[in-house]
Scaffold this motif. Structure first.
Motif, PDB file in Angstrom:
ATOM      1  N   ALA A 127      -4.456  22.352  22.344  1.00  0.00           N
ATOM      2  CA  ALA A 127      -3.541  21.883  21.300  1.00  0.00           C
ATOM      3  C   ALA A 127      -4.136  20.755  20.461  1.00  0.00           C
ATOM      4  CB  ALA A 127      -2.240  21.394  21.943  1.00  0.00           C
ATOM      5  N   ALA A 128      -5.059  20.000  21.036  1.00  0.00           N
ATOM      6  CA  ALA A 128      -5.647  18.874  20.308  1.00  0.00           C
ATOM      7  C   ALA A 128      -6.428  19.384  19.102  1.00  0.00           C
ATOM      8  CB  ALA A 128      -6.581  18.095  21.237  1.00  0.00           C
ATOM      9  N   GLU A 129      -6.572  18.495  18.130  1.00  0.00           N
ATOM     10  CA  GLU A 129      -7.421  18.827  16.987  1.00  0.00           C
ATOM     11  C   GLU A 129      -8.875  18.686  17.443  1.00  0.00           C
ATOM     12  OE1 GLU A 129      -8.487  16.766  12.765  1.00  0.00           O
ATOM     13  OE2 GLU A 129      -6.439  16.499  13.511  1.00  0.00           O
ATOM     14  N   MET A 130      -9.633  19.777  17.371  1.00  0.00           N
ATOM     15  CA  MET A 130     -10.994  19.768  17.903  1.00  0.00           C
ATOM     16  C   MET A 130     -12.022  19.788  16.779  1.00  0.00           C
ATOM     17  SD  MET A 130     -10.646  19.868  21.246  1.00  0.00           S
ATOM     18  CE  MET A 130     -12.377  20.157  21.643  1.00  0.00           C
ATOM     19  N   GLU A 131     -13.079  19.026  16.985  1.00  0.00           N
ATOM     20  CA  GLU A 131     -14.227  19.112  16.079  1.00  0.00           C
ATOM     21  C   GLU A 131     -15.469  19.255  16.933  1.00  0.00           C
ATOM     22  OE1 GLU A 131     -14.718  15.928  13.140  1.00  0.00           O
ATOM     23  OE2 GLU A 131     -12.583  15.519  13.487  1.00  0.00           O
ATOM     24  N   PHE A 132     -16.416  20.041  16.458  1.00  0.00           N
ATOM     25  CA  PHE A 132     -17.667  20.220  17.195  1.00  0.00           C
ATOM     26  C   PHE A 132     -18.819  19.860  16.272  1.00  0.00           C
ATOM     27  CE2 PHE A 132     -14.555  22.923  19.190  1.00  0.00           C
ATOM     28  CZ  PHE A 132     -14.770  22.694  20.539  1.00  0.00           C
ATOM     29  N   GLU A 133     -19.729  19.054  16.789  1.00  0.00           N
ATOM     30  CA  GLU A 133     -20.861  18.625  15.974  1.00  0.00           C
ATOM     31  C   GLU A 133     -22.142  18.750  16.783  1.00  0.00           C
ATOM     32  OE1 GLU A 133     -20.161  14.688  14.281  1.00  0.00           O
ATOM     33  OE2 GLU A 133     -18.014  15.114  14.421  1.00  0.00           O
ATOM     34  N   HIS A 134     -23.234  18.855  16.056  1.00  0.00           N
ATOM     35  CA  HIS A 134     -24.534  19.001  16.725  1.00  0.00           C
ATOM     36  C   HIS A 134     -25.389  17.779  16.479  1.00  0.00           C
ATOM     37  CE1 HIS A 134     -23.076  23.138  16.017  1.00  0.00           C
ATOM     38  NE2 HIS A 134     -23.276  23.132  17.315  1.00  0.00           N
ATOM     39  N   LEU A 135     -26.192  17.469  17.451  1.00  0.00           N
ATOM     40  CA  LEU A 135     -27.189  16.444  17.192  1.00  0.00           C
ATOM     41  C   LEU A 135     -28.521  16.850  17.805  1.00  0.00           C
ATOM     42  CD1 LEU A 135     -27.117  15.180  20.115  1.00  0.00           C
ATOM     43  CD2 LEU A 135     -25.680  13.407  19.168  1.00  0.00           C
ATOM     44  N   ASN A 136     -29.532  16.173  17.328  1.00  0.00           N
ATOM     45  CA  ASN A 136     -30.892  16.447  17.747  1.00  0.00           C
ATOM     46  C   ASN A 136     -31.522  15.106  18.043  1.00  0.00           C
ATOM     47  OD1 ASN A 136     -33.312  17.927  18.091  1.00  0.00           O
ATOM     48  ND2 ASN A 136     -32.589  19.369  16.523  1.00  0.00           N
ATOM     49  N   GLU A 137     -32.818  15.080  18.259  1.00  0.00           N
ATOM     50  CA  GLU A 137     -33.457  13.784  18.433  1.00  0.00           C
ATOM     51  C   GLU A 137     -33.249  12.967  17.162  1.00  0.00           C
ATOM     52  OE1 GLU A 137     -36.930  13.708  21.505  1.00  0.00           O
ATOM     53  OE2 GLU A 137     -37.478  14.979  19.827  1.00  0.00           O
ATOM     54  N   GLY A 138     -33.033  11.669  17.314  1.00  0.00           N
ATOM     55  CA  GLY A 138     -32.841  10.833  16.139  1.00  0.00           C
ATOM     56  C   GLY A 138     -31.869   9.715  16.407  1.00  0.00           C
ATOM     57  N   GLU A 139     -31.312   9.188  15.318  1.00  0.00           N
ATOM     58  CA  GLU A 139     -30.457   8.003  15.412  1.00  0.00           C
ATOM     59  C   GLU A 139     -29.127   8.289  14.731  1.00  0.00           C
ATOM     60  OE1 GLU A 139     -32.557   4.401  14.173  1.00  0.00           O
ATOM     61  OE2 GLU A 139     -30.638   3.656  13.404  1.00  0.00           O
ATOM     62  N   TYR A 140     -28.027   7.898  15.374  1.00  0.00           N
ATOM     63  CA  TYR A 140     -26.697   8.200  14.856  1.00  0.00           C
ATOM     64  C   TYR A 140     -25.824   6.956  14.932  1.00  0.00           C
ATOM     65  CZ  TYR A 140     -28.316  12.964  15.533  1.00  0.00           C
ATOM     66  OH  TYR A 140     -29.052  14.120  15.467  1.00  0.00           O
ATOM     67  N   GLY A 141     -25.043   6.713  13.894  1.00  0.00           N
ATOM     68  CA  GLY A 141     -24.080   5.611  13.920  1.00  0.00           C
ATOM     69  C   GLY A 141     -22.712   6.160  14.326  1.00  0.00           C
ATOM     70  N   VAL A 142     -22.074   5.488  15.265  1.00  0.00           N
ATOM     71  CA  VAL A 142     -20.726   5.891  15.700  1.00  0.00           C
ATOM     72  C   VAL A 142     -19.888   4.619  15.782  1.00  0.00           C
ATOM     73  CG1 VAL A 142     -19.383   7.117  17.431  1.00  0.00           C
ATOM     74  CG2 VAL A 142     -21.820   7.613  17.192  1.00  0.00           C
ATOM     75  N   GLY A 143     -18.996   4.411  14.821  1.00  0.00           N
ATOM     76  CA  GLY A 143     -18.236   3.158  14.793  1.00  0.00           C
ATOM     77  C   GLY A 143     -19.210   1.988  14.771  1.00  0.00           C
ATOM     78  N   ASP A 144     -19.038   1.061  15.697  1.00  0.00           N
ATOM     79  CA  ASP A 144     -19.914  -0.116  15.749  1.00  0.00           C
ATOM     80  C   ASP A 144     -21.181   0.132  16.566  1.00  0.00           C
ATOM     81  OD1 ASP A 144     -18.092  -1.545  14.281  1.00  0.00           O
ATOM     82  OD2 ASP A 144     -17.019  -2.269  16.074  1.00  0.00           O
ATOM     83  N   ALA A 145     -21.315   1.328  17.104  1.00  0.00           N
ATOM     84  CA  ALA A 145     -22.454   1.612  17.990  1.00  0.00           C
ATOM     85  C   ALA A 145     -23.538   2.416  17.270  1.00  0.00           C
ATOM     86  CB  ALA A 145     -21.976   2.396  19.210  1.00  0.00           C
ATOM     87  N   THR A 146     -24.772   2.230  17.733  1.00  0.00           N
ATOM     88  CA  THR A 146     -25.874   3.093  17.299  1.00  0.00           C
ATOM     89  C   THR A 146     -26.345   3.879  18.514  1.00  0.00           C
ATOM     90  OG1 THR A 146     -26.559   1.486  15.638  1.00  0.00           O
ATOM     91  CG2 THR A 146     -28.189   3.134  16.288  1.00  0.00           C
ATOM     92  N   LEU A 147     -26.436   5.188  18.360  1.00  0.00           N
ATOM     93  CA  LEU A 147     -26.957   6.033  19.443  1.00  0.00           C
ATOM     94  C   LEU A 147     -28.327   6.535  19.052  1.00  0.00           C
ATOM     95  CD1 LEU A 147     -23.954   8.338  20.442  1.00  0.00           C
ATOM     96  CD2 LEU A 147     -24.453   5.996  21.129  1.00  0.00           C
ATOM     97  N   ARG A 148     -29.276   6.378  19.952  1.00  0.00           N
ATOM     98  CA  ARG A 148     -30.581   7.002  19.764  1.00  0.00           C
ATOM     99  C   ARG A 148     -30.687   8.129  20.788  1.00  0.00           C
ATOM    100  NH1 ARG A 148     -32.953   3.258  16.355  1.00  0.00           N
ATOM    101  NH2 ARG A 148     -32.010   1.211  16.704  1.00  0.00           N
ATOM    102  N   VAL A 149     -31.271   9.220  20.345  1.00  0.00           N
ATOM    103  CA  VAL A 149     -31.301  10.440  21.154  1.00  0.00           C
ATOM    104  C   VAL A 149     -32.739  10.869  21.368  1.00  0.00           C
ATOM    105  CG1 VAL A 149     -30.653  12.878  21.162  1.00  0.00           C
ATOM    106  CG2 VAL A 149     -29.061  11.178  20.269  1.00  0.00           C
ATOM    107  N   MET A 150     -33.073  11.176  22.620  1.00  0.00           N
ATOM    108  CA  MET A 150     -34.422  11.652  22.947  1.00  0.00           C
ATOM    109  C   MET A 150     -34.316  12.883  23.833  1.00  0.00           C
ATOM    110  SD  MET A 150     -37.501   9.628  24.913  1.00  0.00           S
ATOM    111  CE  MET A 150     -38.889  10.583  25.559  1.00  0.00           C
ATOM    112  N   ARG A 151     -35.093  13.907  23.508  1.00  0.00           N
ATOM    113  CA  ARG A 151     -35.140  15.076  24.377  1.00  0.00           C
ATOM    114  C   ARG A 151     -35.926  14.721  25.637  1.00  0.00           C
ATOM    115  NH1 ARG A 151     -37.509  21.205  23.438  1.00  0.00           N
ATOM    116  NH2 ARG A 151     -36.804  21.921  25.506  1.00  0.00           N
TER     117      ARG A 151
END
Ligand SMILES: [Zn+2]
Ligand SMILES: [Zn+2]
Length: 290
Positions: A127-151
């Motif tokens: 029932a919730a509103e769902m969103e699906f997103e993809h990420l790869n290696e790199g850098e992403y901003g989420v609110g006040d946080a920065t996420l770095r991604v490494m395989r």
């Protein structure tokens, strides 16, 4: 007064399969799920069986906007998702973010485990509103946080996260084989890159599924030893390491003994690293620096 302290809560610390029972009470029997929160902002990582209890608490406080970041789609990292209460609340919004697998998108990977052969409630009942997103290696901003991604080194396309928020750094790498060269396309340079990736982290939560004695029979299974995880933490100048993805056969008593040995090894290396095993249900507070 604003509270910028970062709280890291382990909702599930076990690898492979839930392992409840009297011998796993302290370190926990639920599979991988981590929550990082600062003030009102909440980030969730992986959806193992531990996410069920997290969902119960959140559901009462809704409406919620919840991002769930996935490292990969092995069962122990997604099996709790169909039991995540906010899914069935029309007021909640859930974003699921993860890496594609062989071109298959996140929605299909998630809906797949709720097919009628595996699960009685179809994905269309969500029932919730769902969103699906993809990420790869790199850098992403989420609110006040920065996420770095490494395989990282683990079968299929698997990632680790470096979470930078409120002046703190948390690295979450639940499945990763630190030794060996069997993940061809990640070489060369992986050993150096992973040390940089965890560099100066306040908290590193890393795969330590096997002991050094067990590892020779499990080479290529995609997991690390306690010794390897400890060496990574020391090499990266990490402040505190939490061994995680506990083997399902490992009792609380076993883990206490192994962790005591690792603390001795760390002290012998002249390190002031804080060494612990990740415990389900425990808040790890990273206080803001004055
Ligand atoms: Zn796993
Ligand atoms: Zn895995």
């Amino acid at each position: 007064m604003d509270n910028h302290d970062v709280t890291v809560h382990c909702w599930g610390t076990r690898g492979s399969i839930p392992s409840p029972g009297p011998k796993t009470v302290r370190y926990g029997g639920n599979t991988t799920c981590l929550e990082v929160s600062v003030g009102e902002q909440r980030l969730i990582f992986d959806a193992g069986s531990g996410i069920r209890l997290l969902g119960q608490g959140i559901a009462e406080r809704g409406p919620n906007a919840i991002p769930i970041f996935l490292t990969h789609f092995h069962w122990d990292h997604i099996q709790g998702f169909p039991f995540f209460a906010p899914l069935y609340d029309a007021e909640d919004r859930i974003r699921v973010i993860g890496p594609k697998q062989n071109g298959i998108d996140v929605q299909n990977l998630f809906a797949g485990q709720m097919g009628p052969i595996y699960f009685p409630v179809p994905f269309s009942f969500v029932a919730a509103e769902m969103e699906f997103e993809h990420l790869n290696e790199g850098e992403y901003g989420v609110g006040d946080a920065t996420l770095r991604v490494m395989r990282v080194r683990h079968p299929s396309f698997v990632i680790g996260y470096r979470i930078e928020v409120a002046g703190k750094v948390i690295c979450f790498i639940p499945d990763n084989e630190l030794e060996g060269t069997m993940y061809g396309e990640l070489e060369p340079g992986f050993d150096r890159r992973i040390v940089d990736f965890v560099g100066d982290a306040d908290l590193l939560i890393h795969d330590a599924m096997y002991t050094g004695e067990e590892y020779p029979d499990r080479v290529g299974w995609g997991h690390s030893t306690f010794e390897q995880a400890l060496q990574l933490a020391i090499a990266g100048g990490v402040r505190r390491v939490l061994f995680s993805h506990h083997d399902p056969t490992r009792t609380d008593h076993d883990l206490d003994a192994i962790i005591a040995k690792m603390r001795e090894e760390s002290a012998r290396a002249g390190s002031d690293l804080v060494v612990d095993g990740a415990q389900e249900g425990v808040d790890y507070k990273l206080e803001s620096r004055p």
